[in-house]
Design a protein around this motif. Structure first.
Motif, mmCIF file in Angstrom:
data_model
loop_
_atom_site.group_PDB
_atom_site.id
_atom_site.type_symbol
_atom_site.label_atom_id
_atom_site.label_comp_id
_atom_site.label_asym_id
_atom_site.label_seq_id
_atom_site.Cartn_x
_atom_site.Cartn_y
_atom_site.Cartn_z
ATOM 1 N N GLU A 102 0.512 -1.392 0.054
ATOM 2 C CA GLU A 102 -0.365 -0.194 -0.123
ATOM 3 C C GLU A 102 0.495 1.013 -0.068
ATOM 4 O O GLU A 102 0.584 2.198 -0.054
ATOM 5 C CB GLU A 102 -0.595 -0.684 1.268
ATOM 6 N N GLN A 103 2.316 0.817 0.073
ATOM 7 C CA GLN A 103 3.076 3.124 -0.271
ATOM 8 C C GLN A 103 2.865 3.205 -1.464
ATOM 9 O O GLN A 103 3.026 2.355 -2.679
ATOM 10 C CB GLN A 103 4.398 2.417 0.468
ATOM 11 N N ARG A 144 -0.632 9.775 -8.030
ATOM 12 C CA ARG A 144 -0.482 8.236 -6.953
ATOM 13 C C ARG A 144 -1.185 6.904 -7.007
ATOM 14 O O ARG A 144 -2.213 6.976 -7.328
ATOM 15 C CB ARG A 144 -1.193 9.210 -5.343
ATOM 16 N N GLU A 145 0.144 5.724 -7.162
ATOM 17 C CA GLU A 145 -0.675 4.993 -7.216
ATOM 18 C C GLU A 145 0.081 4.305 -5.939
ATOM 19 O O GLU A 145 1.072 3.721 -5.680
ATOM 20 C CB GLU A 145 -0.004 4.028 -8.506
ATOM 21 N N GLN A 146 -0.376 3.062 -6.155
ATOM 22 C CA GLN A 146 0.307 2.323 -4.950
ATOM 23 C C GLN A 146 1.418 1.067 -5.192
ATOM 24 O O GLN A 146 1.810 0.375 -6.758
ATOM 25 C CB GLN A 146 -0.655 1.372 -4.051
ATOM 26 N N PHE A 147 2.300 0.643 -4.313
ATOM 27 C CA PHE A 147 3.628 -0.365 -5.066
ATOM 28 C C PHE A 147 2.562 -1.505 -5.505
ATOM 29 O O PHE A 147 2.883 -2.484 -6.773
ATOM 30 C CB PHE A 147 4.226 -0.258 -3.715
ATOM 31 N N GLY A 148 1.541 -2.088 -5.030
ATOM 32 C CA GLY A 148 1.217 -3.255 -5.154
ATOM 33 C C GLY A 148 1.766 -4.553 -5.093
ATOM 34 O O GLY A 148 3.156 -4.731 -4.845
ATOM 35 N N LEU A 157 15.912 -9.693 0.211
ATOM 36 C CA LEU A 157 15.065 -8.971 0.466
ATOM 37 C C LEU A 157 15.774 -7.609 0.598
ATOM 38 O O LEU A 157 14.550 -6.628 0.522
ATOM 39 C CB LEU A 157 15.406 -9.322 2.592
ATOM 40 N N LYS A 158 17.415 -7.027 0.287
ATOM 41 C CA LYS A 158 17.606 -6.104 0.128
ATOM 42 C C LYS A 158 16.827 -5.220 -1.096
ATOM 43 O O LYS A 158 16.663 -3.930 -0.827
ATOM 44 C CB LYS A 158 19.258 -5.909 0.364
ATOM 45 N N ALA A 159 16.803 -6.402 -2.056
ATOM 46 C CA ALA A 159 16.199 -4.822 -3.169
ATOM 47 C C ALA A 159 14.837 -4.709 -3.011
ATOM 48 O O ALA A 159 14.114 -3.820 -3.855
ATOM 49 C CB ALA A 159 16.791 -6.313 -4.365
ATOM 50 N N LEU A 160 13.948 -5.627 -2.582
ATOM 51 C CA LEU A 160 12.652 -5.356 -2.156
ATOM 52 C C LEU A 160 12.404 -4.240 -1.496
ATOM 53 O O LEU A 160 11.746 -3.581 -1.849
ATOM 54 C CB LEU A 160 12.130 -6.693 -1.444
ATOM 55 N N LEU A 161 13.050 -3.846 -0.430
ATOM 56 C CA LEU A 161 13.251 -2.105 0.446
ATOM 57 C C LEU A 161 13.480 -1.222 -0.153
ATOM 58 O O LEU A 161 13.376 -0.953 -0.543
ATOM 59 C CB LEU A 161 14.270 -2.959 1.867
ATOM 60 N N ASP A 162 15.235 -1.373 -1.349
ATOM 61 C CA ASP A 162 15.273 -0.509 -1.939
ATOM 62 C C ASP A 162 14.104 -0.162 -2.695
ATOM 63 O O ASP A 162 14.135 1.242 -3.500
ATOM 64 C CB ASP A 162 16.938 -1.073 -2.309
ATOM 65 N N ALA A 163 13.373 -0.944 -3.355
ATOM 66 C CA ALA A 163 12.786 -0.935 -4.944
ATOM 67 C C ALA A 163 11.221 0.712 -3.748
ATOM 68 O O ALA A 163 10.790 0.853 -5.100
ATOM 69 C CB ALA A 163 11.961 -1.262 -4.728
ATOM 70 N N VAL A 164 11.001 -0.710 -2.949
ATOM 71 C CA VAL A 164 9.762 0.373 -2.189
ATOM 72 C C VAL A 164 10.424 1.851 -1.433
ATOM 73 O O VAL A 164 9.358 2.887 -1.931
ATOM 74 C CB VAL A 164 9.325 -0.394 -1.053
ATOM 75 N N VAL A 165 11.282 1.511 -1.640
ATOM 76 C CA VAL A 165 11.688 3.016 -0.854
ATOM 77 C C VAL A 165 12.422 4.287 -2.185
ATOM 78 O O VAL A 165 12.382 5.056 -2.500
ATOM 79 C CB VAL A 165 13.205 3.073 0.057
ATOM 80 N N GLN A 166 12.983 3.760 -3.317
ATOM 81 C CA GLN A 166 13.155 4.013 -4.280
ATOM 82 C C GLN A 166 11.570 4.639 -4.721
ATOM 83 O O GLN A 166 11.076 6.425 -5.048
ATOM 84 C CB GLN A 166 13.889 3.779 -5.820
ATOM 85 N N TYR A 167 10.424 3.824 -4.720
ATOM 86 C CA TYR A 167 9.406 4.616 -5.059
ATOM 87 C C TYR A 167 8.360 5.096 -4.789
ATOM 88 O O TYR A 167 7.952 6.074 -4.974
ATOM 89 C CB TYR A 167 8.532 2.856 -5.483
ATOM 90 N N ALA A 168 8.832 5.604 -3.412
ATOM 91 C CA ALA A 168 7.937 6.152 -2.411
ATOM 92 C C ALA A 168 8.460 7.809 -2.068
ATOM 93 O O ALA A 168 8.187 8.592 -1.922
ATOM 94 C CB ALA A 168 8.507 5.307 -0.759
ATOM 95 N N GLY A 169 9.942 7.497 -2.924
ATOM 96 C CA GLY A 169 10.990 8.503 -2.507
ATOM 97 C C GLY A 169 11.300 9.480 -1.938
ATOM 98 O O GLY A 169 11.736 10.345 -1.301
#
Length: 129
Positions: free
Chosen positions: A66-67, A80-84, A101-113
């Motif tokens: 939901e980020q 505005r769209e959710q990461f999903g 795990l690191k790649a997943l967290l990095d991806a959502v942080v990048q998506y959120a800005g």
């Protein structure tokens, strides 16, 4: 794990999947219904799926799915769209298994800005061979 199966119950969210060695994903979202505790008479069905060698079970919290991120729609306007779950699959498809795990967290942080996400971001990845 000796039976090479996974039995699960999805309680209305569908925020889990299997990632197979060939890069395909299989949703773990069958047999569910309403989220837990909404209706005390609701029945849930356990589903059993085979575990292919080299596959991984991926389970994430709403903090990933939901980020919100700022994207651009088809008309070029900010949206505005959710990461999903699509964002989860994209992040996991682009990276090696030892970095998931690191790649997943990095991806959502990048998506959120921002590294300050709007909710908890919990992920579990279970591997077996």
């Amino acid at each position: 794990l000796k039976a090479r199966t996974l039995t699960y119950v999805d309680c209305g969210h569908g925020w889990a999947c299997l990632k197979h060695p060939d890069g395909t994903f299989e949703g773990l979202d069958q047999g569910g219904g309403l989220p837990c505790a909404i209706d005390d008479e609701w029945g849930y069905t356990a589903v059993t799926v085979p575990l292919r060698p080299g596959s991984r079970a991926v389970i994430v919290s709403d903090g990933y799915v939901e980020q919100f991120g700022l994207t651009v729609d088809a008309a070029g306007k900010p949206a505005r769209e959710q990461f999903g779950m699509d964002g989860i699959k994209k992040a996991l498809s682009a990276n090696r298994a030892d970095d998931e795990l690191k790649a997943l967290l990095d991806a959502v942080v990048q998506y959120a800005g921002t590294p300050h996400l709007s909710d908890d971001a919990t992920a579990i990845i279970i591997r077996w061979d």
